[in-house]
Design an enzyme around this catalytic site. Structure first.
Site, mmCIF file in Angstrom:
data_model
loop_
_atom_site.group_PDB
_atom_site.id
_atom_site.type_symbol
_atom_site.label_atom_id
_atom_site.label_comp_id
_atom_site.label_asym_id
_atom_site.label_seq_id
_atom_site.Cartn_x
_atom_site.Cartn_y
_atom_site.Cartn_z
ATOM 1 C CG HIS A 14 37.566 25.432 -35.312
ATOM 2 N ND1 HIS A 14 36.616 24.792 -36.085
ATOM 3 C CD2 HIS A 14 38.445 25.988 -36.186
ATOM 4 C CE1 HIS A 14 36.919 24.973 -37.369
ATOM 5 N NE2 HIS A 14 38.016 25.697 -37.462
ATOM 6 C CG ASP A 74 26.784 20.170 -31.114
ATOM 7 O OD1 ASP A 74 27.563 21.116 -31.340
ATOM 8 O OD2 ASP A 74 25.693 20.326 -30.547
ATOM 9 C CB SER A 75 29.394 17.683 -26.405
ATOM 10 O OG SER A 75 30.473 18.551 -26.698
ATOM 11 N N GLY A 158 36.169 23.184 -20.297
ATOM 12 C CA GLY A 158 34.760 23.583 -20.257
ATOM 13 C C GLY A 158 34.148 23.487 -18.862
ATOM 14 C CE1 TYR A 159 28.765 25.602 -18.537
ATOM 15 C CE2 TYR A 159 29.523 24.721 -20.647
ATOM 16 C CZ TYR A 159 28.842 25.676 -19.922
ATOM 17 O OH TYR A 159 28.215 26.718 -20.577
ATOM 18 C CG HIS A 193 29.728 13.622 -22.406
ATOM 19 N ND1 HIS A 193 30.675 13.736 -21.411
ATOM 20 C CD2 HIS A 193 29.857 14.751 -23.151
ATOM 21 C CE1 HIS A 193 31.331 14.869 -21.571
ATOM 22 N NE2 HIS A 193 30.854 15.501 -22.621
ATOM 23 N NE ARG A 194 33.873 15.081 -26.788
ATOM 24 C CZ ARG A 194 33.726 15.830 -25.673
ATOM 25 N NH1 ARG A 194 34.436 15.578 -24.590
ATOM 26 N NH2 ARG A 194 32.874 16.831 -25.649
HETATM 27 P P1 ITT Z 1 33.417 22.817 -31.937
HETATM 28 O O1 ITT Z 1 31.994 23.152 -32.325
HETATM 29 O O2 ITT Z 1 34.439 23.471 -32.793
HETATM 30 O O3 ITT Z 1 33.642 21.353 -31.786
HETATM 31 P P2 ITT Z 1 32.625 24.016 -29.426
HETATM 32 O O4 ITT Z 1 33.348 24.279 -28.155
HETATM 33 O O5 ITT Z 1 31.865 25.171 -30.047
HETATM 34 O O6 ITT Z 1 33.677 23.422 -30.452
HETATM 35 P P3 ITT Z 1 30.105 22.661 -28.993
HETATM 36 O O7 ITT Z 1 29.345 23.598 -29.843
HETATM 37 O O8 ITT Z 1 29.803 21.187 -29.132
HETATM 38 O O9 ITT Z 1 31.665 22.789 -29.212
HETATM 39 O O10 ITT Z 1 29.934 23.104 -27.495
HETATM 40 C C1 ITT Z 1 30.044 22.185 -26.461
HETATM 41 C C2 ITT Z 1 30.458 22.894 -25.202
HETATM 42 O O11 ITT Z 1 30.016 22.070 -24.093
HETATM 43 C C3 ITT Z 1 31.978 22.964 -25.115
HETATM 44 O O12 ITT Z 1 32.447 24.215 -25.497
HETATM 45 C C4 ITT Z 1 32.234 22.684 -23.632
HETATM 46 O O13 ITT Z 1 32.277 23.852 -22.935
HETATM 47 C C5 ITT Z 1 31.022 21.902 -23.158
HETATM 48 N N1 ITT Z 1 31.430 20.501 -23.038
HETATM 49 C C6 ITT Z 1 31.233 19.502 -23.937
HETATM 50 N N2 ITT Z 1 31.846 18.379 -23.532
HETATM 51 C C7 ITT Z 1 32.444 18.674 -22.369
HETATM 52 C C8 ITT Z 1 33.255 17.947 -21.489
HETATM 53 O O14 ITT Z 1 33.617 16.696 -21.737
HETATM 54 N N3 ITT Z 1 33.691 18.564 -20.395
HETATM 55 C C9 ITT Z 1 33.377 19.836 -20.126
HETATM 56 N N4 ITT Z 1 32.650 20.617 -20.922
HETATM 57 C C10 ITT Z 1 32.176 20.038 -22.047
#
Ligand code: ITT
Length: 212
Positions: A14, A74-75, A158-159, A193-194
């Protein structure tokens, strides 16, 4: 034995930033990707304490809900001076309003409070694939670098504005999508990473990319 991934799949996220990256990664492989949000699937609770467990929870729920193979990510960002936090709580540090400026400010403030001189951090992405018949596979990618404060850049999500990968002087927030998560045509390792997790997934489960 797992099937290969082909045809239509559901991307179990999402998060619009992730969805965009995952669609871009899948497009050259002839996959039609619909998102969990577009299908109106609810978000399962991420009860695991590691990335792989949470990726599997999301992929399984979407495969069951959609009756299609599902891909979940999950990241998060793991900060050395904070003992790996925010880690699996990376999204939760941004709160209900998904305020990543506040989440990055909290990282900076907690690093200062820790007294550690380390600016080291890494991003992790666990990509889980689940099929409706119960088969599943997981691939994990990481990228190491330094945290940068004040943050720089407005790209990505995100970050991204606080992370400078090793070997670069610009943050992910200052990079193009192609630079952050493009897949090098010569087989070299991707940067994010992804994208690194995706390279492993593609080698194992996808038809070769069509460069056209
Ligand atoms: P879904 O679970 O619906 O996929 P989410 O945002 O809740 O969405 P996560 O629980 O995996 O996803 O949280 C990972 C967070 O880490 C995500 O919200 C980002 O803020 C951060 N993150 C992950 N990959 C990133 C990236 O490539 N660049 C910047 N921030 C990243």
């Amino acid at each position: 034995m797992n099937d290969r991934l082909e045809g239509k799949i559901v991307i179990a996220t999402h998060n619009s930033g992730k969805l965009r990256e995952m669609r871009e990664l899948l497009a050259p492989h002839g996959i039609e990707a619909v998102s969990a949000g577009e299908l109106g699937l609810s978000e399962p609770e991420e009860t695991g304490d590691d990335f792989v467990t949470n990726a599997l929870i999301k992929a399984r729920a979407a495969a069951k809900g959609a009756g299609l193979p599902a891909l979940a990510d999950d990241s998060g960002l793991c900060v050395e001076a904070l003992g790996g936090a925010p880690g699996v709580f990376s999204a939760r540090w941004a709160g209900e309003t998904k305020d990543f400026a506040a989440a990055m400010a909290r990282v900076a403030q907690e690093m200062k409070a820790s007294g550690s001189p380390s600016r080291r951090a890494h991003f992790v992405s666990a990509l889980a694939v689940a099929w409706p018949d119960g088969a599943e596979q997981v691939f994990e990618g990481k990228v190491f670098g330094d945290l940068t404060f004040p943050t720089r850049g407005t790209r990505g999500f995100g970050y991204d504005p606080c992370f400078t990968p090793d070997g670069y002087t610009r943050t992910f927030g200052e990079m193009s999508a192609e630079e952050k998560h493009g897949i090098p045509a010569d087989g070299a390792q991707a940067l994010s990473h992804r994208a690194r997790a995706f390279q492993m997934l593609a080698a194992s489960l996808l038809a070769p990319a069509d460069p056209s």
